[in-house]
Design a protein around this motif. Structure first.
Motif, PDB file in Angstrom:
ATOM      1  N   GLU A   1       0.813  -1.209   0.000  1.00  0.00           N
ATOM      2  CA  GLU A   1       0.000   0.000   0.000  1.00  0.00           C
ATOM      3  C   GLU A   1       0.853   1.269   0.000  1.00  0.00           C
ATOM      4  OE1 GLU A   1      -3.911  -0.018   0.665  1.00  0.00           O
ATOM      5  OE2 GLU A   1      -3.259  -1.661  -0.619  1.00  0.00           O
ATOM      6  N   GLU A   2       2.056   1.151   0.513  1.00  0.00           N
ATOM      7  CA  GLU A   2       2.996   2.277   0.494  1.00  0.00           C
ATOM      8  C   GLU A   2       4.277   1.791  -0.156  1.00  0.00           C
ATOM      9  OE1 GLU A   2       3.805   6.007   3.279  1.00  0.00           O
ATOM     10  OE2 GLU A   2       4.243   4.112   4.292  1.00  0.00           O
ATOM     11  N   ILE A   3       4.676   2.480  -1.229  1.00  0.00           N
ATOM     12  CA  ILE A   3       5.847   2.054  -1.985  1.00  0.00           C
ATOM     13  C   ILE A   3       7.104   2.755  -1.480  1.00  0.00           C
ATOM     14  CG2 ILE A   3       6.740   1.704  -4.307  1.00  0.00           C
ATOM     15  CD1 ILE A   3       4.019   0.384  -3.726  1.00  0.00           C
ATOM     16  N   CYS A   4       6.973   4.011  -1.114  1.00  0.00           N
ATOM     17  CA  CYS A   4       8.078   4.754  -0.509  1.00  0.00           C
ATOM     18  C   CYS A   4       7.563   5.497   0.717  1.00  0.00           C
ATOM     19  CB  CYS A   4       8.674   5.734  -1.508  1.00  0.00           C
ATOM     20  SG  CYS A   4      10.047   6.699  -0.814  1.00  0.00           S
ATOM     21  N   PRO A   5       8.175   5.319   1.883  1.00  0.00           N
ATOM     22  CA  PRO A   5       9.331   4.461   2.154  1.00  0.00           C
ATOM     23  C   PRO A   5       8.963   2.986   1.988  1.00  0.00           C
ATOM     24  CG  PRO A   5       8.390   5.243   4.204  1.00  0.00           C
ATOM     25  CD  PRO A   5       7.694   5.987   3.113  1.00  0.00           C
ATOM     26  N   PHE A   6       9.883   2.227   1.442  1.00  0.00           N
ATOM     27  CA  PHE A   6       9.574   0.824   1.187  1.00  0.00           C
ATOM     28  C   PHE A   6       9.440   0.082   2.512  1.00  0.00           C
ATOM     29  CE2 PHE A   6      10.486  -3.589   0.093  1.00  0.00           C
ATOM     30  CZ  PHE A   6       9.593  -3.745  -0.958  1.00  0.00           C
ATOM     31  N   PRO A   7       8.347  -0.680   2.686  1.00  0.00           N
ATOM     32  CA  PRO A   7       8.066  -1.323   3.984  1.00  0.00           C
ATOM     33  C   PRO A   7       8.836  -2.627   4.166  1.00  0.00           C
ATOM     34  CG  PRO A   7       6.266  -1.754   2.465  1.00  0.00           C
ATOM     35  CD  PRO A   7       7.222  -0.840   1.739  1.00  0.00           C
ATOM     36  N   HIS A   8      10.140  -2.536   4.288  1.00  0.00           N
ATOM     37  CA  HIS A   8      10.974  -3.738   4.397  1.00  0.00           C
ATOM     38  C   HIS A   8      10.529  -4.645   5.543  1.00  0.00           C
ATOM     39  CE1 HIS A   8      13.676  -1.153   2.016  1.00  0.00           C
ATOM     40  NE2 HIS A   8      14.266  -2.256   1.617  1.00  0.00           N
ATOM     41  N   GLU A   9      10.397  -4.081   6.739  1.00  0.00           N
ATOM     42  CA  GLU A   9      10.108  -4.897   7.915  1.00  0.00           C
ATOM     43  C   GLU A   9       8.733  -5.532   7.814  1.00  0.00           C
ATOM     44  OE1 GLU A   9      10.670  -2.759  11.515  1.00  0.00           O
ATOM     45  OE2 GLU A   9      12.722  -2.164  11.042  1.00  0.00           O
ATOM     46  N   GLN A  10       7.725  -4.729   7.438  1.00  0.00           N
ATOM     47  CA  GLN A  10       6.369  -5.256   7.375  1.00  0.00           C
ATOM     48  C   GLN A  10       6.234  -6.340   6.313  1.00  0.00           C
ATOM     49  OE1 GLN A  10       7.277  -2.048   7.304  1.00  0.00           O
ATOM     50  NE2 GLN A  10       5.834  -0.716   8.391  1.00  0.00           N
ATOM     51  N   LEU A  11       6.885  -6.137   5.168  1.00  0.00           N
ATOM     52  CA  LEU A  11       6.789  -7.128   4.110  1.00  0.00           C
ATOM     53  C   LEU A  11       7.548  -8.401   4.485  1.00  0.00           C
ATOM     54  CD1 LEU A  11       5.798  -7.893   1.325  1.00  0.00           C
ATOM     55  CD2 LEU A  11       7.824  -6.794   0.347  1.00  0.00           C
ATOM     56  N   ALA A  12       8.714  -8.258   5.074  1.00  0.00           N
ATOM     57  CA  ALA A  12       9.474  -9.437   5.496  1.00  0.00           C
ATOM     58  C   ALA A  12       8.687 -10.248   6.527  1.00  0.00           C
ATOM     59  CB  ALA A  12      10.824  -9.009   6.077  1.00  0.00           C
ATOM     60  N   ARG A  13       7.992  -9.550   7.408  1.00  0.00           N
ATOM     61  CA  ARG A  13       7.176 -10.234   8.418  1.00  0.00           C
ATOM     62  C   ARG A  13       6.038 -11.011   7.760  1.00  0.00           C
ATOM     63  NH1 ARG A  13       5.117  -5.981  10.975  1.00  0.00           N
ATOM     64  NH2 ARG A  13       7.204  -5.535  11.802  1.00  0.00           N
ATOM     65  N   GLU A  14       5.402 -10.389   6.766  1.00  0.00           N
ATOM     66  CA  GLU A  14       4.297 -11.058   6.084  1.00  0.00           C
ATOM     67  C   GLU A  14       4.796 -12.253   5.275  1.00  0.00           C
ATOM     68  OE1 GLU A  14       0.509 -11.954   4.357  1.00  0.00           O
ATOM     69  OE2 GLU A  14       1.235 -11.131   6.253  1.00  0.00           O
ATOM     70  N   LEU A  15       5.910 -12.089   4.567  1.00  0.00           N
ATOM     71  CA  LEU A  15       6.441 -13.204   3.792  1.00  0.00           C
ATOM     72  C   LEU A  15       6.874 -14.353   4.695  1.00  0.00           C
ATOM     73  CD1 LEU A  15       8.602 -11.344   1.082  1.00  0.00           C
ATOM     74  CD2 LEU A  15       6.231 -12.138   0.925  1.00  0.00           C
ATOM     75  N   GLY A  16       7.293 -14.032   5.901  1.00  0.00           N
ATOM     76  CA  GLY A  16       7.725 -15.065   6.836  1.00  0.00           C
ATOM     77  C   GLY A  16       6.622 -16.004   7.271  1.00  0.00           C
ATOM     78  N   ARG A  17       5.369 -15.614   7.058  1.00  0.00           N
ATOM     79  CA  ARG A  17       4.255 -16.500   7.443  1.00  0.00           C
ATOM     80  C   ARG A  17       4.152 -17.719   6.525  1.00  0.00           C
ATOM     81  NH1 ARG A  17      -1.029 -15.433   7.522  1.00  0.00           N
ATOM     82  NH2 ARG A  17      -1.036 -13.946   5.770  1.00  0.00           N
ATOM     83  N   PHE A  18       4.749 -17.616   5.338  1.00  0.00           N
ATOM     84  CA  PHE A  18       4.574 -18.675   4.350  1.00  0.00           C
ATOM     85  C   PHE A  18       5.882 -19.466   4.235  1.00  0.00           C
ATOM     86  CE2 PHE A  18       2.038 -14.935   3.238  1.00  0.00           C
ATOM     87  CZ  PHE A  18       0.752 -15.465   3.340  1.00  0.00           C
ATOM     88  N   SER A  19       6.056 -20.412   5.136  1.00  0.00           N
ATOM     89  CA  SER A  19       7.345 -21.093   5.290  1.00  0.00           C
ATOM     90  C   SER A  19       7.684 -22.009   4.124  1.00  0.00           C
ATOM     91  CB  SER A  19       7.346 -21.897   6.591  1.00  0.00           C
ATOM     92  OG  SER A  19       6.241 -22.807   6.608  1.00  0.00           O
ATOM     93  N   ASN A  20       6.688 -22.420   3.349  1.00  0.00           N
ATOM     94  CA  ASN A  20       6.935 -23.354   2.260  1.00  0.00           C
ATOM     95  C   ASN A  20       6.816 -22.709   0.878  1.00  0.00           C
ATOM     96  OD1 ASN A  20       7.323 -25.652   3.983  1.00  0.00           O
ATOM     97  ND2 ASN A  20       5.099 -25.679   4.309  1.00  0.00           N
ATOM     98  N   ALA A  21       6.809 -21.389   0.841  1.00  0.00           N
ATOM     99  CA  ALA A  21       6.685 -20.697  -0.445  1.00  0.00           C
ATOM    100  C   ALA A  21       7.891 -20.971  -1.321  1.00  0.00           C
ATOM    101  CB  ALA A  21       6.527 -19.206  -0.212  1.00  0.00           C
ATOM    102  N   GLN A  22       7.621 -21.199  -2.598  1.00  0.00           N
ATOM    103  CA  GLN A  22       8.687 -21.498  -3.552  1.00  0.00           C
ATOM    104  C   GLN A  22       8.819 -20.460  -4.651  1.00  0.00           C
ATOM    105  OE1 GLN A  22       7.648 -25.378  -5.009  1.00  0.00           O
ATOM    106  NE2 GLN A  22       8.012 -26.392  -3.040  1.00  0.00           N
ATOM    107  N   GLU A  23       7.773 -19.647  -4.857  1.00  0.00           N
ATOM    108  CA  GLU A  23       7.794 -18.648  -5.920  1.00  0.00           C
ATOM    109  C   GLU A  23       7.340 -17.300  -5.362  1.00  0.00           C
ATOM    110  OE1 GLU A  23       6.292 -19.789  -9.981  1.00  0.00           O
ATOM    111  OE2 GLU A  23       5.395 -21.400  -8.791  1.00  0.00           O
ATOM    112  N   TYR A  24       8.001 -16.281  -5.819  1.00  0.00           N
ATOM    113  CA  TYR A  24       7.642 -14.915  -5.446  1.00  0.00           C
ATOM    114  C   TYR A  24       7.459 -14.120  -6.740  1.00  0.00           C
ATOM    115  CZ  TYR A  24       9.277 -16.393  -0.871  1.00  0.00           C
ATOM    116  OH  TYR A  24       9.448 -17.068   0.311  1.00  0.00           O
ATOM    117  N   VAL A  25       6.265 -13.537  -6.907  1.00  0.00           N
ATOM    118  CA  VAL A  25       5.890 -12.897  -8.169  1.00  0.00           C
ATOM    119  C   VAL A  25       5.445 -11.470  -7.911  1.00  0.00           C
ATOM    120  CG1 VAL A  25       4.323 -12.953 -10.155  1.00  0.00           C
ATOM    121  CG2 VAL A  25       5.145 -15.094  -9.142  1.00  0.00           C
ATOM    122  N   TRP A  26       5.982 -10.549  -8.708  1.00  0.00           N
ATOM    123  CA  TRP A  26       5.402  -9.205  -8.721  1.00  0.00           C
ATOM    124  C   TRP A  26       4.433  -9.130  -9.889  1.00  0.00           C
ATOM    125  CZ3 TRP A  26       4.649  -5.351  -5.592  1.00  0.00           C
ATOM    126  CH2 TRP A  26       4.052  -4.197  -6.105  1.00  0.00           C
TER     127      TRP A  26
END
Length: 771
Positions: free
Chosen positions: A684-709
């Motif tokens: 929802e916010e591109i700048c400042p880039f939400p490094h911490e919040q996004l890393a926390r959200e991605l961490g919920r998916f421990s078996n993810a194999q693909e990341y797509v923009w």
């Protein structure tokens, strides 16, 4: 016009001699510096001094000044009390700010000063010279906006019911002759001068007419007889005066000031002068104007001619002028010596800004929620009108009644309602709002209706100005069809006061294209260069909906290119203190919090919002009052809500903007085994880039194999090139971020509807394919 007193003439002589002495000193000590001196146009400083004196004696206490590079240093040092030691310190290669401040600084021809000048009146005249960029005349609408905002502040604080616009403040703009004719921002700014919500009560324009622009003679620089003919746009009177005669220049200024005070309209002085050197002191002008410069080099200087005249009239003796020269030259020598130990002082966060701070590396999300009772009250008041006021029946049926019904029933609310709740709650807290742009009262998409127009009288009523006692005011300023001048005007408003939320909404997002100079030189870099904070909000409708190349993209990639956040926050010492915020909110609650955050923080930053078009009325894009209640705040990352078992997710799709709702709909249509494998996360916010919040959200998916923009914009547009390295820096292991979206294209998008639909369908299909 009475005869000038001897003291007034001596004053003129002193200013002229000091200006010439300053230029000679600069040439001697800093001969390789482009100073853009006033030589040949020294009478401009007489014109400005006379104007300041007239203002002070007529009760004006504030003057806002904008000017280009020509003669700027002379006026700063000789008239506006800028310490020569500060200038010399800068010329030695040092910063104009204390070393501990995170400022990049600017060149000497852009520095400014804001002194109080004493002309023997009860109150001193406070002069605010604004910083200017090298883009000629871009400062003019900024001056107008700053002056208008300050006028409204003075007007609100003045208890005299007879106080009128322009009584206490004046706008002054100094121009170059070639720029006055050639730069379209002149026409745009003049076009604002007599409009409601933009008028200043008259601006005094001084054209320093060198009769040449860089190397271009007047015959090639304009199609009109006079450089001032552009002023005919607003029927501004023009006074042509020969700069060789300082007393006539002062007389011309007195006439101009009397006109401005009587009619409260713009007036122009065409000050016909010459330029002693080339465009700068290092140029050789006779390469292109040999005959002109043969004449100029044979001319005696304006100060010397006037000095001789004063001696002939027995106003001064020869020794007096030489004493002025010697005294001022010694002063400059002393200041040069003192510059070696000079320690610059910060001149920001004073006055109305004194309660604010400079942002640090800590990017916070303050709580911006509001009590639901207050929200309901504000929402009801936002559509309340007197019974005698005849509102259009369609607005009653489709705007007023549905809003009241949703609020009463606690049902989800739409975008326009959330925006009204943000506005109204800020107004209740004492902040003021200026909402400006083309058709902003109604809204481009007939969604806002911040103002109602009586169907019988065409009187206008703004409900949000009638919430309750002690509230701030919202100024709904439907602008003319200008972007460059209007956005510059709003930037000027934004740097004048931190208690006003200034919003510029583009009719369509790409309308900001024609205002790029203001974005580049002021909005994105003003704080870095000059330590001037701005809380300006740019609302830019954005989204690909099959309308073709224009009006689809807000060109968000251009704003992101201007942002200064690091690509990899894993590097030691990496911090974020962005120059501006860029957001792509997808829910009404998110825009509610974004707008409130602008005012509730203890600093100000520009905010660029790639806002919605189709989401304005999309039933899925709604929020509840609980989403805006106490304890809530803006969320830079909205987590996946479509999958039930994070451990089953194999593909994580990252997206920004309205495409999310298309993806969510397509996700719902997939078989269960596909649904479980695909998570969709919103940035929802591109700048400042939400490094911490996004890393926390991605961490919920421990078996993810693909990341797509995934994005609907072309690969060379949108936010992909900005987010790709930043997302890559936080992906686990050796995973790579892949891309699904449109291929690179010269235009924002195709104008062929069948091709557009096929591209859109391909994007949606690709997201759920090959899992």
């Amino acid at each position: 016009d009475s005869a000038l007193s001897s003291s007034k003439k001596r004053r003129f002589l002193e200013l002229l001699v000091k200006s010439e002495t300053f230029d000679n000193f600069m040439q001697k000590k800093f001969g390789q510096v482009k100073r853009y001196g006033l030589e040949g146009a020294e009478s401009a400083i007489v014109a400005l001094d006379e104007l300041f004196s007239l203002c002070s004696h007529s009760g004006i206490t504030e003057a806002v000044l904008g000017m280009p590079h020509r003669g700027r240093l002379n006026i700063l040092v000789d008239l506006l009390k800028y310490p020569p030691r500060a200038l010399f310190h800068k010329l030695r290669g040092n910063a104009e700010f204390p070393d501990n401040l995170p400022a990049s600084g600017d060149v000497i021809s852009h520095i400014s000063s804001s002194p109080s000048l004493d002309y023997g009146c009860q109150e001193e005249l406070n002069v605010t010279m604004l910083h200017n960029p090298s883009h000629l005349e871009a400062v003019n609408p900024v001056v107008s906006g700053y002056a208008r905002a300050k006028q409204m502040y003075l007007y609100d604080k003045n208890t005299d019911p007879g106080c009128a616009l322009g009584d206490r403040l004046i706008g002054i703009q100094i121009h170059g002759d070639a720029a006055f004719t050639g730069q379209g921002v002149i026409m745009e700014t003049l076009g604002l001068s007599n409009l409601p919500h933009f008028s200043l009560g008259g601006t005094v324009h001084i054209i320093i007419n060198n009769q040449i622009g860089y190397t271009t003679p007047a015959t090639n620089a304009r199609s009109t007889l006079y450089t001032s003919d552009v002023g005919k746009l607003v029927n501004a009177p023009v006074i042509h005066v020969n700069g060789d005669y300082p007393e006539e220049v002062a007389r011309a200024m007195r006439i101009a000031f009397e006109y401005r005070n009587l009619f409260r309209k713009d007036v122009i002085i065409d000050l016909i002068t010459f330029r002693r050197w080339g465009h700068n002191e290092l140029d050789e002008p006779s390469f292109t104007q040999p005959q002109m410069y043969n004449i100029i080099r044979a001319r005696e200087s304006v100060p010397r001619v006037y000095e001789r005249k004063m001696m002939e009239e027995d106003v001064v003796a020869a020794v007096d002028a030489e004493q002025i020269r010697a005294s001022f030259a010694k002063h400059l020598e002393d200041e040069l010596a003192a510059s070696k130990d000079y320690q610059p002082q910060a001149d920001h966060l004073k006055g109305k800004w004194s309660g604010l701070e400079m942002a640090t590396c800590a990017i916070t999300q303050p709580e911006t929620g509001v009590a639901k009772e207050t929200l309901r009250e504000v929402g009801e008041r936002s559509v309340s009108v007197d019974r005698a006021f005849k509102v259009h029946p369609r607005l009653i049926k489709h705007h007023i009644q549905p809003r009241l019904k949703r609020l009463a029933e606690g049902a989800p609310i739409d975008w326009a309602t959330a925006e009204s709740l943000a506005f109204g709650s800020l107004l209740k807290e004492g902040y003021s709002i200026r909402l400006c742009g083309q058709d902003v009262g109604r809204g481009t998409f007939s969604q806002r209706h911040a103002m109602f127009v009586c169907q019988d009288t065409e009187n206008v009523y703004v409900p949000l100005n009638n919430i309750g006692e002690g509230q701030g005011k919202i100024e709904v300023a439907n602008s003319n069809l200008s972007e460059l001048a209007v956005l510059g005007f709003e930037y000027g408003v934004s740097i004048q006061s931190p208690s006003v939320l200034p919003i510029w909404e583009a009719q369509f997002g790409d309308f900001n294209n024609t205002a790029q100079v203001i974005i580049d030189t002021y909005i994105s870099s003003g704080e870095s260069k000059w330590l001037r904070q701005s809380g300006l909000v740019m609302l830019l409708p954005h989204g690909y909906d099959g309308a073709g190349p224009e009006h689809s993209s807000s060109r968000i990639e251009r704003f992101l290119q201007l942002c200064n956040t690091p690509m990899d926050m894993s590097n030691e010492g990496a911090t974020q203190n962005p120059n501006m915020h860029v957001a792509v909110p997808t829910t009404p609650a998110q825009i509610f919090h974004l707008l409130r955050r602008q005012m509730t923080r203890n600093y100000r930053k520009p905010l660029v919002v790639a806002g919605p078009k189709t989401l304005l009325r999309l039933s899925a894009a709604t929020s509840t009052l609980d989403d805006m209640a106490p304890g809530t705040t803006f969320q830079p990352v909205l987590p996946d809500v479509l999958t039930k078992s994070p451990e089953k997710v194999k593909r994580i799709v990252l997206v920004a903007g309205k495409l999310y709702y298309d993806l969510a709909k397509a996700h719902d249509q997939q078989p269960a085994e596909i649904k479980d494998k695909v998570a969709i996360v919103r940035l929802e916010e591109i700048c400042p880039f939400p490094h911490e919040q996004l890393a926390r959200e991605l961490g919920r998916f421990s078996n993810a194999q693909e990341y797509v923009w995934c994005q609907e914009e072309t690969m060379n547009a949108g936010v992909f090139t900005f987010v790709q390295p930043r997302i890559q820096s936080i992906l686990p292991g050796k995973h790579q971020l892949s891309y699904i979206g449109r291929a690179p294209l010269a235009a924002p998008v195709t104008g062929i509807s069948n091709v557009f639909k096929a591209e859109q369908a391909h994007i949606l299909a690709a997201i759920f394919a090959d899992i």
